[in-house]
Structures are given as C-alpha cells and as structure tokens.
Design an enzyme around this catalytic site. Structure first.
Site, PDB file in Angstrom:
ATOM      1  N   SER A 125       0.623  -1.228  -0.519  1.00  0.00           N
ATOM      2  CA  SER A 125       0.275  -0.162  -0.222  1.00  0.00           C
ATOM      3  C   SER A 125       0.728   1.863   0.308  1.00  0.00           C
ATOM      4  CB  SER A 125      -0.615   0.206   0.571  1.00  0.00           C
ATOM      5  OG  SER A 125      -1.395   1.519   1.254  1.00  0.00           O
ATOM      6  N   TYR A 149      -1.543   0.200  10.612  1.00  0.00           N
ATOM      7  CA  TYR A 149      -1.901  -1.358   9.611  1.00  0.00           C
ATOM      8  C   TYR A 149      -0.844  -0.300   8.504  1.00  0.00           C
ATOM      9  CZ  TYR A 149      -3.757  -2.123   4.787  1.00  0.00           C
ATOM     10  OH  TYR A 149      -3.655  -1.728   3.434  1.00  0.00           O
ATOM     11  N   LYS A 153       1.885  -3.933   6.296  1.00  0.00           N
ATOM     12  CA  LYS A 153       2.473  -4.119   5.557  1.00  0.00           C
ATOM     13  C   LYS A 153       3.632  -3.914   5.319  1.00  0.00           C
ATOM     14  CE  LYS A 153      -1.395  -4.563   3.449  1.00  0.00           C
ATOM     15  NZ  LYS A 153      -1.875  -5.591   2.893  1.00  0.00           N
TER      16      LYS A 153
HETATM   17  P1  NAD Z   1     -11.046  -6.388   1.604  1.00  0.00           P
HETATM   18  O1  NAD Z   1     -11.045  -6.954   2.566  1.00  0.00           O
HETATM   19  O2  NAD Z   1     -12.749  -6.089   0.496  1.00  0.00           O
HETATM   20  O3  NAD Z   1     -10.370  -8.109   0.876  1.00  0.00           O
HETATM   21  C1  NAD Z   1      -9.546  -8.550   1.850  1.00  0.00           C
HETATM   22  C2  NAD Z   1      -9.747 -10.820   1.631  1.00  0.00           C
HETATM   23  O4  NAD Z   1      -8.989 -11.576   2.302  1.00  0.00           O
HETATM   24  C3  NAD Z   1     -11.566  -9.742   2.473  1.00  0.00           C
HETATM   25  O5  NAD Z   1     -12.204 -10.634   1.493  1.00  0.00           O
HETATM   26  C4  NAD Z   1     -11.238 -10.967   3.543  1.00  0.00           C
HETATM   27  O6  NAD Z   1     -12.527 -11.479   4.319  1.00  0.00           O
HETATM   28  C5  NAD Z   1      -9.888 -11.790   2.994  1.00  0.00           C
HETATM   29  N1  NAD Z   1      -9.400 -12.360   4.502  1.00  0.00           N
HETATM   30  C6  NAD Z   1      -8.307 -11.004   5.932  1.00  0.00           C
HETATM   31  N2  NAD Z   1      -8.288 -11.933   6.357  1.00  0.00           N
HETATM   32  C7  NAD Z   1      -8.545 -13.189   6.340  1.00  0.00           C
HETATM   33  C8  NAD Z   1      -7.297 -14.624   6.683  1.00  0.00           C
HETATM   34  N3  NAD Z   1      -6.335 -14.626   7.359  1.00  0.00           N
HETATM   35  N4  NAD Z   1      -7.321 -15.566   5.851  1.00  0.00           N
HETATM   36  C9  NAD Z   1      -7.898 -15.325   4.939  1.00  0.00           C
HETATM   37  N5  NAD Z   1      -9.116 -14.652   4.721  1.00  0.00           N
HETATM   38  C10 NAD Z   1      -8.852 -13.277   5.122  1.00  0.00           C
HETATM   39  O7  NAD Z   1      -9.956  -5.109   1.157  1.00  0.00           O
HETATM   40  P2  NAD Z   1      -9.316  -5.164  -0.133  1.00  0.00           P
HETATM   41  O8  NAD Z   1      -9.345  -3.470  -0.527  1.00  0.00           O
HETATM   42  O9  NAD Z   1      -9.446  -6.019  -1.883  1.00  0.00           O
HETATM   43  O10 NAD Z   1      -8.443  -5.131  -0.545  1.00  0.00           O
HETATM   44  C11 NAD Z   1      -6.769  -6.458  -0.886  1.00  0.00           C
HETATM   45  C12 NAD Z   1      -5.434  -6.416  -0.001  1.00  0.00           C
HETATM   46  O11 NAD Z   1      -5.245  -4.823  -0.698  1.00  0.00           O
HETATM   47  C13 NAD Z   1      -5.299  -5.432   1.564  1.00  0.00           C
HETATM   48  O12 NAD Z   1      -4.173  -7.402   1.484  1.00  0.00           O
HETATM   49  C14 NAD Z   1      -5.832  -4.824   1.775  1.00  0.00           C
HETATM   50  O13 NAD Z   1      -5.016  -4.238   2.697  1.00  0.00           O
HETATM   51  C15 NAD Z   1      -4.443  -4.260   0.563  1.00  0.00           C
HETATM   52  N6  NAD Z   1      -4.650  -2.688   0.203  1.00  0.00           N
HETATM   53  C16 NAD Z   1      -6.233  -2.205  -0.070  1.00  0.00           C
HETATM   54  C17 NAD Z   1      -6.475  -1.378  -0.250  1.00  0.00           C
HETATM   55  C18 NAD Z   1      -7.941  -0.300  -0.822  1.00  0.00           C
HETATM   56  O14 NAD Z   1      -7.601   0.927  -0.348  1.00  0.00           O
HETATM   57  N7  NAD Z   1      -8.948  -1.417  -0.545  1.00  0.00           N
HETATM   58  C19 NAD Z   1      -4.780   0.118  -0.307  1.00  0.00           C
HETATM   59  C20 NAD Z   1      -3.886  -0.111  -0.734  1.00  0.00           C
HETATM   60  C21 NAD Z   1      -4.222  -1.980   0.499  1.00  0.00           C
HETATM   61  N1  UFG Z   2     -12.601  11.549   3.049  1.00  0.00           N
HETATM   62  C1  UFG Z   2     -13.988  12.416   3.612  1.00  0.00           C
HETATM   63  N2  UFG Z   2     -15.024  12.069   3.531  1.00  0.00           N
HETATM   64  C2  UFG Z   2     -15.036  10.842   4.001  1.00  0.00           C
HETATM   65  C3  UFG Z   2     -13.815   9.528   3.638  1.00  0.00           C
HETATM   66  C4  UFG Z   2     -12.978  10.103   2.859  1.00  0.00           C
HETATM   67  O1  UFG Z   2     -13.144  13.440   3.158  1.00  0.00           O
HETATM   68  O2  UFG Z   2     -15.954  10.079   4.499  1.00  0.00           O
HETATM   69  C5  UFG Z   2     -11.319  11.923   2.625  1.00  0.00           C
HETATM   70  C6  UFG Z   2      -9.960  11.726   3.483  1.00  0.00           C
HETATM   71  O3  UFG Z   2      -9.940  12.726   4.176  1.00  0.00           O
HETATM   72  C7  UFG Z   2      -9.412  11.723   1.839  1.00  0.00           C
HETATM   73  C8  UFG Z   2      -9.294  11.205   1.037  1.00  0.00           C
HETATM   74  O4  UFG Z   2     -11.093  11.251   1.188  1.00  0.00           O
HETATM   75  O5  UFG Z   2      -8.324  13.486   1.902  1.00  0.00           O
HETATM   76  C9  UFG Z   2      -9.159   9.565   0.527  1.00  0.00           C
HETATM   77  O6  UFG Z   2      -9.764   9.490   1.665  1.00  0.00           O
HETATM   78  P1  UFG Z   2     -10.167   7.349   1.986  1.00  0.00           P
HETATM   79  O7  UFG Z   2     -10.224   6.585   3.517  1.00  0.00           O
HETATM   80  O8  UFG Z   2     -10.748   6.887   0.872  1.00  0.00           O
HETATM   81  O9  UFG Z   2      -8.432   6.772   1.716  1.00  0.00           O
HETATM   82  P2  UFG Z   2      -7.187   7.290   1.940  1.00  0.00           P
HETATM   83  O10 UFG Z   2      -6.442   8.012   1.262  1.00  0.00           O
HETATM   84  O11 UFG Z   2      -7.180   7.823   3.885  1.00  0.00           O
HETATM   85  O12 UFG Z   2      -6.175   6.122   2.579  1.00  0.00           O
HETATM   86  C10 UFG Z   2      -6.506   4.761   1.504  1.00  0.00           C
HETATM   87  C11 UFG Z   2      -7.108   3.262   2.289  1.00  0.00           C
HETATM   88  C12 UFG Z   2      -5.818   3.179   2.592  1.00  0.00           C
HETATM   89  C13 UFG Z   2      -4.830   3.097   2.001  1.00  0.00           C
HETATM   90  C14 UFG Z   2      -4.226   3.870   1.046  1.00  0.00           C
HETATM   91  C15 UFG Z   2      -3.293   4.224   0.174  1.00  0.00           C
HETATM   92  O13 UFG Z   2      -8.403   3.289   3.485  1.00  0.00           O
HETATM   93  O14 UFG Z   2      -5.856   1.894   3.000  1.00  0.00           O
HETATM   94  O15 UFG Z   2      -5.559   4.828   0.575  1.00  0.00           O
HETATM   95  O16 UFG Z   2      -3.550   4.573  -0.442  1.00  0.00           O
HETATM   96  F1  UFG Z   2      -3.870   2.595   2.276  1.00  0.00           F
END
Ligand code: NAD
Ligand code: UFG
Length: 337
Positions: A125, A149, A153
C-alpha cells in the site's frame, strides 16, 4: 497451465483480479475466511468470466488447510490479498492486525516454500511511505508508515525482501496500491464495506443511493487548490490488470519487483463529489468538518517504474471510476446480501 492460489479472492480487489485471471485462461483457487466478503461473490465471478474456480473457506493462519491445498493442487503462484485494512481499527486493535496480516503471511510463506511455490504477488500500500514531506511518491521514497495497518504492510515487505535474499529462486512482486475505487463495468461485483464506510468512494455512493444522508468532508482548509485532500484514485480494473502484468513479468525475470500502482493524477474530495454527481445525476449533500487525524493533505504515485518494469499503466479515468461505482451501487444497494 498457470495455477494460482488467490488469498482474499472474494474481497474487493481480489474478486476483480480473479475475473481477469480466469478470463486469461488461468486456473484459480481462492482461499478466503469471508471476514470481509461474501460467498455470493464466487458465483458472480464465475458468471462474469464464464469459468469456474475452486473456493476454500478458511484462514491463511490455518497451516493444515494451506498444506492440504498445496499438496492436492499443483499451484505455481500465489497472489496474496488476504488482510485486514481498516486504519482506525488497526490502531485500536494492533495485535489483531499483526496476527492477521503479519503472522498470517508468515504461515502462508512457510507453506509456499515447503510446497516449492516460488512466485508471489503481495498487496502492499502507499501507506508504507508515511509522510516524506512531499506529495509525489516514487518507489525510492523513504518508508515510514504512520499507523499500525501501514506497519503491517511494511513488515511483510521487509520479510519478503529477506526471504528473497535467502531464496534467490523466488519471484516476488510488491505492489503498492494507491486509492482503489470503481467496480466491474457489468455492475455485478464491486465494493460494499460492512458497516459505515471508512473510505471516500463507498461513502459517496451510499449517499447517492440514499442509504446515507450526507458526506462528511474531512477538512476544507488544506493548502490544496480547493482546500480538500488530494489522492491518487485508481480504477480497480486497472489494478487487476496490474496483477496480470506482474505475473507475466515475474515469469520472465527471476527478481523482486517493487512498484507503485497509481495513475499519477491526484483529485480532490470535491473533484470526486462533482464527478460522482455527473455520473449518477444525483446531488451529493456534504458538510465540511474538521480534518481526520492522520490524513495527509496530498499524495500521489509516480507510476513511471510500473510502466517501465511491468509495461503497465492505468487507463481508466475519474468518469469511468464514478460511472462503474454508481452502476454497481444502483444494482446492489445492499451489497451482496
Ligand atoms: P477486502 O477486505 O475487500 O479483501 C480482503 C479479503 O481478505 C476479504 O475477502 C477478507 O475476508 C479476506 N481475509 C482477511 N483476512 C483473512 C485471513 N486471515 N484469511 C483468509 N482471508 C482473509 O480488501 P481489498 O480492498 O480487496 O484489499 C485487498 C488487499 O489490498 C488487502 O491486503 C489490503 O490491505 C490491500 N490494500 C487495499 C487498499 C484499499 O484501499 N482497498 C489499498 C492498499 C492496499
Ligand atoms: N474522506 C472524506 N470523507 C470520508 C472519507 C474520506 O472527506 O467520509 C477524504 C479523506 O480525508 C481523504 C480522501 O477522502 O482526503 C480519501 O480518503 P480514504 O479514506 O478514501 O483513503 P485514504 O487516502 O485515507 O487511505 C486509503 C486506504 C488505505 C490505503 C491508502 C493507500 O484507506 O488503507 O488509501 O493510499 F492504505
């Protein structure tokens, strides 16, 4: 044939990636404990791809299960999405996050090595960068996550860098996602967080569909053009394509690849609100409130290395991100339930 184990494959990014893997002719096994997803997703993936997959409901920390999967199925690669991702919860329950994200990954890697599976893609991430003092992050930007978190990572990245040194035959891609948004263009799969959404896009779309009254914008006094925070939103379909490109690249290079997956184009919260209003034809009521602790004013990816190393770049812009999210939200106002 390429046979891939996808952990977290019923989750948001995993499900979109699995559709692409199956459509590209790969065999896919999915392992997910359904802690943040629904089994309903499996059928939707199969419908969209016209192919079937093998689903295992279980946990990456379940060593016996992993061992039996690897013994019974000759996988040659793993894409590891499984993880917990709520920043606020990670601060309140750090041990839950270290156990699930770090200890769970160690069990997975041990069983991969035991089964002689050498190809791995890990979901990292942009959070690993923390606050370097500038907004455009390159892969060489110092790593200093600001929350639990993010530290999970970075720990897994560090583990994998050491693992690669000890096991040169491993092929590893660390993909640092920026802000994933959007949905499959069919509207059949998308993101529906359990409970109140933490992230901007699901919140906006739930306001548009009438589930929530108004969006709270965290901070209108940042030193950005409109005062709201800037992020690099990337379409989940582009992210899925990035994983295919990484698998392809790893098959040609016995290396450790670390790349940003972002567009390089930041948008503000208000840009996203206005684009969503345009895509949905709905007014998004909002209120600007105080800044959210831990938020940065602005950051975005330098995506040049991903283009050079993977031959990949994001193709879908803000209008598609909003139109696809809206289609998914309208067709599935209650998510998969
Ligand atoms: P998500 O929660 O939709 O998907 C993650 C999946 O992993 C879920 O289906 C959950 O049930 C499963 N899971 C969690 N822990 C588990 C375990 N111990 N064993 C088996 N399954 C498990 O999240 P996502 O947005 O699809 O994210 C996927 C990956 O990408 C995650 O590792 C997350 O940290 C990373 N990531 C997400 C974002 C974002 O903003 N969505 C940004 C950067 C990185
Ligand atoms: N925001 C609002 N209102 C909300 C939610 C978000 O104003 O209800 C704003 C935040 O302040 C930020 C922007 O929208 O300026 C994006 O916020 P998000 O929560 O959607 O995303 P972040 O950038 O905070 O973080 C996300 C994921 C993290 C990941 C990161 C990677 O939540 O898990 O992107 O860049 F690691």
């Amino acid at each position: 044939m390429n046979k891939v184990l996808v952990t977290g494959g019923t989750g948001y990014i995993g499900s979109h990636t699995v559709v692409k893997l199956l459509s590209a002719g790969m065999e896919v096994l999915v392992l997910d404990n359904l802690s943040n997803s629904s089994k309903e997703v499996v059928g939707r993936i199969e419908k969209l791809s016209g192919k079937s997959l093998q689903f295992f409901e279980g946990d990456i920390r379940d060593r016996a299960l992993l061992r039996s999967i690897f013994e019974r199925h000759s996988c040659n690669s793993v894409i590891h999405f499984a993880g917990l991702k709520a920043v606020g919860e990670s601060e309140e329950q750090p041990l839950k996050y270290f156990d699930n994200n770090v200890a769970g990954s160690i069990v997975l890697f041990e069983e991969m090595i035991r089964a002689r599976i050498h190809t791995l893609i890990f979901s990292s991430s942009a959070t690993v960068y923390g606050d370097p003092g500038y907004a455009c992050y390159q892969e060489s930007t110092p790593l200093s996550p600001m929350n639990t978190y993010g530290r999970t990572k970075l720990m897994v990245e560090d583990i994998l860098r050491d693992l690669k040194k000890a096991n040169p035959e491993m092929q590893i891609a660390l993909l640092r996602y920026f802000n994933p948004v959007g949905a499959h263009e069919s509207g059949d799969i998308g993101e529906h967080p359990f409970g109140v959404p933490n992230n901007l896009m699901p919140f906006i779309s739930q306001v548009a569909v009438g589930t929530r009254e108004k969006l709270m914008i965290y901070g209108g006094d940042y030193s950005t053009p409109d005062g709201t925070g800037l992020r690099d939103y990337i379409h989940v379909e582009d992210l899925g394509a990035g994983h295919l490109a990484a698998l392809h690249s790893l098959s040609e290079n016995n290396s450790l690849i670390t790349v940003n997956l972002g567009t390089g184009h930041p948008y503000s919260v208000l840009d996203m609100v206005h684009a969503f209003e345009k895509a949905s034809g709905k007014k998004i009521p909002y209120e600007i409130i105080g800044r959210r602790p831990g938020d940065l004013p602005e950051y975005y990816a330098d995506p040049a290395l991903a283009k050079k190393v993977l031959g990949w770049e994001a193709k879908l812009g803000i209008d598609r991100m909003c139109a696809d999210t809206w289609r998914w939200q309208q067709q599935n106002p209650q998510g998969y339930s």
